[in-house]
Design a protein around this motif. Structure first.
Motif, PDB file in Angstrom:
ATOM      1  N   PRO A 113       8.608  -7.396 -28.208  1.00 51.58           N
ATOM      2  CA  PRO A 113       8.631  -8.315 -27.624  1.00 51.58           C
ATOM      3  C   PRO A 113       7.493  -9.105 -27.489  1.00 51.58           C
ATOM      4  N   CYS A 114       7.006  -9.746 -28.759  1.00 51.83           N
ATOM      5  CA  CYS A 114       6.583 -10.838 -29.192  1.00 51.83           C
ATOM      6  C   CYS A 114       7.463 -11.379 -30.691  1.00 51.83           C
ATOM      7  N   HIS A 115       6.484 -13.320 -31.065  1.00 51.91           N
ATOM      8  CA  HIS A 115       6.701 -13.337 -32.313  1.00 51.91           C
ATOM      9  C   HIS A 115       6.703 -12.661 -33.565  1.00 51.91           C
ATOM     10  N   PRO A 116       7.606 -12.991 -34.592  1.00 55.26           N
ATOM     11  CA  PRO A 116       8.257 -11.841 -35.678  1.00 55.26           C
ATOM     12  C   PRO A 116       6.251 -11.378 -36.592  1.00 55.26           C
ATOM     13  N   ARG A 117       5.796 -12.843 -36.064  1.00 56.21           N
ATOM     14  CA  ARG A 117       4.302 -13.061 -36.854  1.00 56.21           C
ATOM     15  C   ARG A 117       3.642 -12.237 -36.743  1.00 56.21           C
ATOM     16  N   ILE A 118       3.373 -11.684 -35.169  1.00 57.09           N
ATOM     17  CA  ILE A 118       2.275 -11.083 -34.656  1.00 57.09           C
ATOM     18  C   ILE A 118       3.072  -9.537 -34.221  1.00 57.09           C
ATOM     19  N   ALA A 119       4.047  -9.613 -34.608  1.00 53.06           N
ATOM     20  CA  ALA A 119       4.820  -8.396 -34.682  1.00 53.06           C
ATOM     21  C   ALA A 119       4.204  -7.581 -36.189  1.00 53.06           C
ATOM     22  N   HIS A 120       4.782  -7.976 -37.126  1.00 53.80           N
ATOM     23  CA  HIS A 120       4.389  -7.817 -38.633  1.00 53.80           C
ATOM     24  C   HIS A 120       3.071  -7.482 -38.140  1.00 53.80           C
ATOM     25  N   MET A 121       1.855  -8.045 -37.650  1.00 50.27           N
ATOM     26  CA  MET A 121       0.325  -7.681 -37.349  1.00 50.27           C
ATOM     27  C   MET A 121      -0.119  -6.601 -37.144  1.00 50.27           C
ATOM     28  N   LEU A 122       0.659  -6.496 -35.708  1.00 51.52           N
ATOM     29  CA  LEU A 122       0.625  -5.210 -35.509  1.00 51.52           C
ATOM     30  C   LEU A 122       1.534  -3.900 -36.152  1.00 51.52           C
ATOM     31  N   LYS A 142      -5.670 -12.946 -17.955  1.00 52.01           N
ATOM     32  CA  LYS A 142      -4.610 -12.633 -18.150  1.00 52.01           C
ATOM     33  C   LYS A 142      -4.082 -12.558 -20.392  1.00 52.01           C
ATOM     34  N   ILE A 143      -5.083 -12.497 -20.912  1.00 51.06           N
ATOM     35  CA  ILE A 143      -5.625 -12.160 -21.960  1.00 51.06           C
ATOM     36  C   ILE A 143      -5.380 -10.591 -22.406  1.00 51.06           C
ATOM     37  N   GLU A 144      -6.151 -10.380 -21.283  1.00 50.26           N
ATOM     38  CA  GLU A 144      -6.653  -8.655 -21.360  1.00 50.26           C
ATOM     39  C   GLU A 144      -5.138  -8.251 -20.638  1.00 50.26           C
ATOM     40  N   LYS A 145      -4.816  -8.248 -19.807  1.00 48.10           N
ATOM     41  CA  LYS A 145      -3.115  -8.291 -19.379  1.00 48.10           C
ATOM     42  C   LYS A 145      -2.244  -8.089 -20.804  1.00 48.10           C
ATOM     43  N   VAL A 146      -2.147  -8.992 -21.158  1.00 50.54           N
ATOM     44  CA  VAL A 146      -1.208  -9.472 -22.495  1.00 50.54           C
ATOM     45  C   VAL A 146      -1.304  -7.565 -23.469  1.00 50.54           C
ATOM     46  N   ALA A 147      -3.084  -7.797 -23.687  1.00 51.09           N
ATOM     47  CA  ALA A 147      -3.866  -6.764 -23.987  1.00 51.09           C
ATOM     48  C   ALA A 147      -2.870  -5.711 -24.152  1.00 51.09           C
ATOM     49  N   ARG A 148      -3.211  -5.068 -23.109  1.00 50.07           N
ATOM     50  CA  ARG A 148      -3.384  -4.169 -22.094  1.00 50.07           C
ATOM     51  C   ARG A 148      -1.785  -3.973 -22.482  1.00 50.07           C
ATOM     52  N   SER A 149      -0.329  -4.608 -22.541  1.00 49.95           N
ATOM     53  CA  SER A 149       0.577  -4.117 -22.425  1.00 49.95           C
ATOM     54  C   SER A 149       0.629  -4.366 -24.145  1.00 49.95           C
ATOM     55  N   TYR A 150       0.345  -4.576 -24.783  1.00 45.98           N
ATOM     56  CA  TYR A 150       0.418  -4.239 -26.403  1.00 45.98           C
ATOM     57  C   TYR A 150       0.083  -2.915 -26.991  1.00 45.98           C
ATOM     58  N   ARG A 151      -0.844  -2.666 -26.141  1.00 45.11           N
ATOM     59  CA  ARG A 151      -1.409  -0.971 -26.152  1.00 45.11           C
ATOM     60  C   ARG A 151      -0.742  -0.111 -25.117  1.00 45.11           C
ATOM     61  N   LEU A 152      -0.383  -0.034 -24.052  1.00 41.14           N
ATOM     62  CA  LEU A 152       1.147   0.887 -23.756  1.00 41.14           C
ATOM     63  C   LEU A 152       1.678   1.181 -24.926  1.00 41.14           C
ATOM     64  N   LEU A 153       2.159  -0.011 -25.582  1.00 37.26           N
ATOM     65  CA  LEU A 153       3.334   0.120 -26.719  1.00 37.26           C
ATOM     66  C   LEU A 153       3.119   0.942 -27.585  1.00 37.26           C
ATOM     67  N   PHE A 154       1.660   1.290 -28.065  1.00 35.66           N
ATOM     68  CA  PHE A 154       1.334   1.717 -28.948  1.00 35.66           C
ATOM     69  C   PHE A 154       1.342   3.002 -28.969  1.00 35.66           C
ATOM     70  N   SER A 155       0.851   3.083 -27.394  1.00 38.17           N
ATOM     71  CA  SER A 155       0.257   4.171 -26.416  1.00 38.17           C
ATOM     72  C   SER A 155      -1.676   4.675 -27.056  1.00 38.17           C
ATOM     73  N   ILE A 156      -1.855   3.312 -26.913  1.00 38.11           N
ATOM     74  CA  ILE A 156      -3.726   3.711 -27.679  1.00 38.11           C
ATOM     75  C   ILE A 156      -4.648   3.285 -26.062  1.00 38.11           C
ATOM     76  N   ALA A 157      -5.942   4.039 -26.252  1.00 41.48           N
ATOM     77  CA  ALA A 157      -6.698   3.225 -25.612  1.00 41.48           C
ATOM     78  C   ALA A 157      -7.954   1.454 -26.154  1.00 41.48           C
TER      79      ALA A 157
END
Length: 814
Positions: A420-429, A484-499
């Motif tokens: 759920p992000c821009h293709p550029r961000i998705a490619h980086m992740l 706000k930034i940490e909330k977004v970062a946490r959402s990405y960590r949840l997607l990849f199941s990482i701490a």
């Protein structure tokens, strides 16, 4: 006892029987109702138990998260339930629905993802597009895909379009749908024009008008400002100057709790001033407001396919947006709208706002369509087809990000699309996952997506932001800037199941991850040009001379301003790069160049990263088959000087572009010079085979070539809507001068030649005023007029006395 919407005293209830009847008989309906009529509140509940819905869900799209939440809460309240029961909502990173939810209020991008996961929208009976006049790119894409599903898989799927300020004839023609119209209950609004606002002094001038309004009128005040910075400045001024008022900011990045405080009445009964962006134009009812102060400006993100960058610009709003804003003062009773511009400017404003799809970055759209399996995107039924140049750039970029191959989505592209992000961000992740750097990438992604948490004096190094974010987590949330930034970062960590990782990190690894995001923004320090860098896309950008990264040999740039034609861009966020990490990106390729001075074709074997040439070796006798592509490439960069964009051509471009601005619903082509140059291979290539010397290009007659951009219907309409000139009362023709950016056309004319005029001249079917530049008999400027009746009854009396003295031989009586 079941809820009965007909018992609620809102104007839209008068059309509920018609809405039910229409939707029972056909699958598409348009509802036109003014702000405050209750369409968002009553209509979803009014159709909930219709037979054709038969237990299926209602999906209602809202352009903003705050509106989605507040409307869901209001609907649930009317049913006497909690949110998440019959009515729920889904917004980014927050969901409140259950198995019993039958009305889902969602933000627009979520529907696109729903369609991709289930093209038939199984279990959905109707999609409601609320506040559709805002014409966000998400709404346009969702509409195109919903109609595709309706036409191919689900003829029973209903589509309901709701708005207050749409071009109804065009919309009904395209959707082939009837209109149910509610007259609403708009109270009278007294409009006061305060004169032109200087955007350089906008906060100070706004504060003065707010103080004036507070003295002259009762009730709460809603102020429309372009963005957060302006809001904060006005807030600071009013807290010092306006006693006894509660001052509330209201913008999209504000925490929801503070947004709710802004829209609800003050608990202690004090008057309040709400300082808002365009977030307050629609959907939300801000209790107690009877006065609107409108600066007349808003923010819009405009994508430049030539530079590949989007820029947030402050622009003059359109007439329909101004009417929408003023209408907020008359939702609960008689009100007043203070407009910080003149009546002349009001005449010059564009009738309708420009749909976002015509100015936005289209990367996500192209990836969406590729996932759907649609290669010819413009073949869909769009209200406004996406521009070819922006589509071309987005497609090339997605190929570079490995999301597409030969125009079709790759397995990697499908993984990118699922995020759920821009293709550029998705490619980086995804690339970070391969190198076990996902924790760092999730921090980078959150920082890129949100507002910079550090002030401008912190410098451009993104690693300082990552370190500060990790300190924030270590200190368990001490400091609100990073919440706000940490909330977004946490959402990405949840997607990849990482701490979370709060430890140290390699700043060069940050640079590598940014190259996955922005491969064209790898930057090399220009020898002899302190703090200036050449980007892999051929552009130039600079850092501050005192910045810590100013002397780095290589940078990975994340955020920058595109700059102008002759000025380098400005770097806002970047990371240093280790040259050793760039080895996989270094390529050897044959390059062919057409010399724009003598027309000679040369070839070289280049070692390069994008446009950054690390080493070059001349090659002898290049094959002539490379000449046309090399000429086309030269035109992309130098075509403004190589082709004859004379006054006649420029006027034709301005006429077409004016209609594109004035009539966004009619799909006039983008014939701006940057777009024409970017896409020259599509319209000029057959003629390039005969080009030998740059002078040959200058001999091409562009007007008949470009005329092929218009079909027969548009060729006829342009002569009616944007004529070359108008006739004087004596029948003599006078040429109009069309302006860029949709500004009113100009007519320079001697004052004595219009003394018999009673009606002001217009174009665009009467919707756009011609700006009269009045001249003396010896062709010296007198004044500019946008309303001839006002001029005759006002300034003309003074001007007439002066002219009678200087030019006594002319009869100046009317």
């Amino acid at each position: 006892m079941p809820f009965n919407p007909l018992t609620i005293d809102l104007p839209v209830r008068e059309i509920i029987p018609a809405v039910r009847e229409h939707l029972a008989a056909q699958n598409t309906l348009i509802v036109n109702a003014p702000p405050g009529a209750g369409k968002s509140t009553l209509l979803p509940l009014a159709i909930l138990d219709e037979a054709w819905l038969s237990g299926q869900k209602i999906i209602m799209l809202e352009p903003r998260r705050l509106a989605a939440k507040t409307i869901a809460e209001r609907l649930a309240q009317l049913l006497g339930e909690e949110v998440g029961q019959t009515v729920g909502y889904r917004i980014r990173f927050e969901t409140r629905i259950s198995e019993q939810t039958r009305i889902e209020v969602i933000t627009e991008g979520i529907l696109t993802r729903m369609i991709h996961s289930d093209r038939a929208l199984t279990g959905v009976g109707i999609v409601i597009f609320d506040e559709f006049h805002e014409r966000s790119i998400h709404a346009d894409v969702a509409m195109a895909l919903s109609r595709e599903a309706q036409h191919t898989l689900r003829p029973d799927l209903r589509i309901l379009v709701m708005s207050a300020t749409l071009d109804m004839p065009q919309l009904t023609s395209l959707l082939k749908a009837p209109v149910a119209q509610s007259m609403g209950r708009q109270y009278p609004i007294d409009t006061i024009y305060t004169g032109e606002a200087d955007d350089r002094m906008l906060p100070e001038m706004t504060a003065r008008v707010v103080q004036q309004a507070a003295k002259e009128r009762e009730g709460d005040i809603l102020v429309f400002l372009p963005g957060e910075n302006d809001i904060r400045k006005v807030e600071m001024l009013l807290r010092k100057q306006l006693r006894g008022f509660q001052i509330h900011p209201l913008f999209g990045m504000l925490p929801f709790g503070k947004q709710y405080a802004a829209i609800m009445p003050d608990r202690n009964g004090r008057r309040k001033v709400v300082l808002a962006t365009s977030i307050a134009e629609t959907s939300l009812t801000i209790e107690g407001v009877s006065v609107v102060v409108d600066t007349g400006f808003g923010k819009t993100s405009r994508f430049d396919p030539k530079s590949g960058l989007s820029r947030l610009e402050t622009v003059r709003i359109s007439k329909d947006a101004a009417d929408q804003r003023a209408g907020r003062a008359g939702r609960l009773g008689p009100g007043t709208a203070y407009r910080m511009w003149s009546k002349t400017t009001q005449e010059r404003m564009a009738p309708h706002r420009t749909p976002e799809i015509l100015e936005a970055d289209l990367a996500s759209l192209v990836l969406d369509m590729a996932q759907w399996g649609i290669m010819d995107i413009r073949s869909l039924t769009w209200l406004n087809p996406p521009p070819r140049a922006a589509l071309q750039y987005a497609t090339e970029m997605l190929h570079q990000l490995q999301a597409l191959e030969n125009g079709r989505i790759t397995a990697h592209g499908q993984k990118m699309h699922a995020l759920p992000c821009h293709p550029r961000i998705a490619h980086m992740l995804l690339k970070a996952e391969e190198s076990n750097q996902t924790a760092l990438a999730s921090d980078i992604a959150a920082i890129l997506e949100e507002r910079d948490p550090l002030d401008r004096n912190a410098g451009i190094d993104i690693n300082l932001r990552i370190e500060a974010l990790r300190r924030y987590r270590k200190e368990q949330g001490q400091g609100k800037r990073f919440g706000k930034i940490e909330k977004v970062a946490r959402s990405y960590r949840l997607l990849f199941s990482i701490a979370a990782d709060n430890g140290t990190f390699d700043e060069y690894e940050t640079g590598v991850l940014l190259t996955h995001c922005y491969p064209e923004r790898i930057a090399y320090a220009r020898p002899g040009n302190n703090a200036q860098f050449q980007l892999a896309n051929g552009k130039y950008a600079s850092a501050g001379h005192r910045d810590d990264l100013a002397h780095e040999p290589w940078l990975a740039i994340a955020h920058l301003h595109a700059g102008g034609e002759d000025n380098p861009g400005r770097i806002f966020l970047a990371s240093p790069l280790n040259p050793r990490d760039l080895a996989p990106l270094v390529k050897q390729q044959e390059s062919y160049t057409w010399d724009v001075n003598d027309g000679e074709l040369t070839a070289s074997l280049d070692t390069r990263i994008g446009s950054i040439v690390l080493q070059s070796k001349p090659l002898p006798a290049p094959d002539e088959k490379h000449r046309v592509p090399a000429i086309s490439e030269a035109i992309k960069h130098e075509g403004e000087h190589l082709l004859d964009f004379n006054e006649e051509v420029t006027q034709w471009q301005n006429r077409v572009l004016s209609l594109r601005k004035w009539r966004p619903q009619e799909a006039w082509p983008d014939v701006s010079t940057p777009t024409l140059l970017m896409t020259n291979a599509n319209w000029l290539k057959p003629l390039l085979f005969a080009i030998e010397h740059p002078d040959d290009l200058m001999q091409l007659e562009l007007l008949p070539i470009l005329g092929k951009f218009l079909d027969a219907e548009k060729l006829a309409r342009i002569e009616v809507l944007a004529p070359l000139g108008i006739n004087l009362p004596d029948g003599a023709p006078m040429e109009l001068e069309y302006q860029p950016n949709g500004l009113p056309p100009k007519l320079e004319i001697r004052l004595q030649d219009i003394l018999g005029w009673e009606q002001h001249p217009h174009v665009d079917g009467g919707d756009m005023t011609v700006e009269l530049h009045l001249l003396t008999p010896d062709l010296k400027p007198i004044t500019t007029v946008s309303d001839i009746s006002t001029f005759w009854n006002g300034n003309y009396r003074v001007i007439k006395r002066q002219l009678e003295v200087v030019f006594p031989g002319i009869n100046w009586e009317r």
